[in-house]
Design a protein around this motif. Structure first.
Motif, mmCIF file in Angstrom:
data_model
loop_
_atom_site.group_PDB
_atom_site.id
_atom_site.type_symbol
_atom_site.label_atom_id
_atom_site.label_comp_id
_atom_site.label_asym_id
_atom_site.label_seq_id
_atom_site.Cartn_x
_atom_site.Cartn_y
_atom_site.Cartn_z
ATOM 1 N N LEU A 48 19.291 -52.394 0.648
ATOM 2 C CA LEU A 48 17.824 -53.142 1.569
ATOM 3 C C LEU A 48 16.788 -52.408 1.116
ATOM 4 N N PRO A 49 16.311 -53.251 0.804
ATOM 5 C CA PRO A 49 14.259 -52.670 -0.032
ATOM 6 C C PRO A 49 13.468 -52.326 1.727
ATOM 7 N N ILE A 50 13.036 -50.980 1.113
ATOM 8 C CA ILE A 50 12.437 -50.057 2.188
ATOM 9 C C ILE A 50 11.419 -49.694 1.380
ATOM 10 N N LYS A 51 10.007 -50.253 1.844
ATOM 11 C CA LYS A 51 8.697 -49.697 0.983
ATOM 12 C C LYS A 51 8.744 -48.109 1.941
ATOM 13 N N CYS A 52 8.275 -47.531 0.980
ATOM 14 C CA CYS A 52 8.471 -46.102 0.925
ATOM 15 C C CYS A 52 7.057 -44.678 -0.139
ATOM 16 N N ASP A 53 6.512 -44.097 0.460
ATOM 17 C CA ASP A 53 6.319 -43.271 -0.559
ATOM 18 C C ASP A 53 6.408 -41.655 -0.123
ATOM 19 N N VAL A 54 6.742 -41.389 -1.029
ATOM 20 C CA VAL A 54 7.342 -40.405 -0.173
ATOM 21 C C VAL A 54 6.728 -39.094 -0.120
ATOM 22 N N GLY A 101 17.462 -48.892 -0.093
ATOM 23 C CA GLY A 101 16.276 -48.042 -1.443
ATOM 24 C C GLY A 101 15.029 -48.349 -1.308
ATOM 25 N N LEU A 102 14.409 -46.853 -1.586
ATOM 26 C CA LEU A 102 12.762 -46.925 -0.957
ATOM 27 C C LEU A 102 12.086 -46.435 -1.878
ATOM 28 N N ALA A 103 11.199 -47.447 -2.325
ATOM 29 C CA ALA A 103 10.179 -47.204 -3.475
ATOM 30 C C ALA A 103 8.655 -47.150 -2.690
ATOM 31 N N ARG A 104 7.905 -47.299 -3.312
ATOM 32 C CA ARG A 104 6.803 -48.063 -3.497
ATOM 33 C C ARG A 104 5.897 -49.444 -3.518
ATOM 34 N N ARG A 105 6.515 -49.677 -5.102
ATOM 35 C CA ARG A 105 6.568 -50.770 -5.583
ATOM 36 C C ARG A 105 7.674 -51.828 -5.053
ATOM 37 N N ILE A 106 7.671 -51.915 -4.013
ATOM 38 C CA ILE A 106 8.663 -53.313 -2.822
ATOM 39 C C ILE A 106 9.347 -54.003 -3.746
ATOM 40 N N ASP A 107 8.417 -54.904 -5.061
ATOM 41 C CA ASP A 107 7.915 -55.927 -4.392
ATOM 42 C C ASP A 107 9.263 -55.891 -5.833
ATOM 43 N N ARG A 108 9.560 -55.043 -6.632
ATOM 44 C CA ARG A 108 10.506 -54.649 -7.905
ATOM 45 C C ARG A 108 11.655 -54.279 -7.041
ATOM 46 N N VAL A 109 11.641 -53.905 -5.465
ATOM 47 C CA VAL A 109 12.904 -53.567 -5.228
ATOM 48 C C VAL A 109 13.617 -55.666 -4.498
ATOM 49 N N GLU A 110 12.416 -55.291 -3.757
ATOM 50 C CA GLU A 110 13.055 -56.979 -3.815
ATOM 51 C C GLU A 110 13.733 -57.649 -4.321
ATOM 52 N N ALA A 111 13.023 -58.201 -5.430
ATOM 53 C CA ALA A 111 13.911 -58.780 -6.581
ATOM 54 C C ALA A 111 15.117 -57.760 -7.064
ATOM 55 N N LEU A 112 15.369 -56.694 -7.112
ATOM 56 C CA LEU A 112 16.780 -55.563 -7.398
ATOM 57 C C LEU A 112 17.614 -56.106 -6.472
#
Length: 252
Positions: free
Chosen positions: A58-64, A35-46
């Motif tokens: 698997l949370p991954i911080k990413c700016d497309v 799961g890619l997103a800039r707001r990684i804290d939200r993905v980690e909570a998810l």
């Protein structure tokens, strides 16, 4: 009906709305999801909320909008989860950008960088990965009804333009896949108004917003459509799907 349990999916823009709903559905179906997103804290909570489900996130911080970010994200996903068989290009932004106002071009540039160039970058990396690994793959571009006809709302012309570009890019990608005879399906999935941060930004508490008169689709409806596409036989390609249910139901 092909099994999707245990297969690897990469989904962009998963910190809220449609992306988060798609991730939840795929993990519940037993998929391994990057799961890619800039707001990684939200993905980690998810990810924490999905512990114990059949699959995992698997949370991954990413700016497309960053090609380097995208390349690193795909490499991390492959190394950690395995060969990617599903790409859901969901990351997108909607900004009111009336060209009659100062500063509107900032919003136009952001939408084009994210909705068009970011999507194209992820599609390229997904395609290269699937071809390299000889994977039976599926690429789903989360488009919009705005990619098929003009929305009669003030300030959304540039958003319309970005989504028309997604329609063209998807058709072009499908032609390229056919030319190289890759076993990869390409879909443009076009929802109408969906309950999300993107649409709610136009609604202020106690006031009528841009889309007040319309009943919005829940994000889970879009996730259900993604699952339907993935569970369809590989020989079957849903080239374009428009989701109009509930959109025309006026609250007045």
């Amino acid at each position: 009906m092909p099994a999707i349990e245990g297969k690897v999916a990469l989904v962009t823009g998963v910190s809220s709305g449609i992306g988060a709903a798609i991730v939840k559905e795929l993990v519940e179906q037993g998929m391994l999801v990057a799961g890619l997103a800039r707001r990684i804290d939200r993905v980690e909570a998810l990810a924490k909320s999905l512990v114990g489900k059949k699959g995992k996130l698997l949370p991954i911080k990413c700016d497309v909008t960053s090609q380097d970010d995208v390349k690193k994200a795909f490499a991390t996903a492959e190394k950690t989860l395995g060969n990617i068989s599903v790409l859901v290009n969901n990351a997108g932004v909607l900004k009111a950008a009336s060209l009659t106002k100062e500063g509107a071009l900032d919003g136009v540039q952001l939408m084009m960088s994210t909705n068009v160039v970011g999507l194209a970058t992820c599609a390229r990396e997904g395609l290269l990965s699937m071809v390299k690994n000889k994977t039976e793959g599926t690429i789903i571009n989360i488009n919009s009804v705005a990619g098929h006809f003009f929305l009669p709302f003030h300030g959304v012309g540039a958003y319309n333009a970005s989504k028309f570009a997604v329609t063209a890019l998807t058709e072009g990608l499908r032609n390229e896949v056919s030319a190289i005879k890759a076993n990869i399906r390409v879909t443009s999935l076009s929802p109408g108004l969906v309950e999300s941060e993107m649409s709610c930004q136009f609604q202020k508490e106690g006031e009528e917003g841009l889309f007040t008169e319309y009943e919005m689709l829940p994000a889970s409806d879009i996730a259900d459509c993604v699952t339907f596409i993935l569970k369809s036989p590989q020989r079957m390609n849903v080239s374009t799907g428009e989701i109009h249910l509930k959109i025309v139901a006026s609250k007045k």
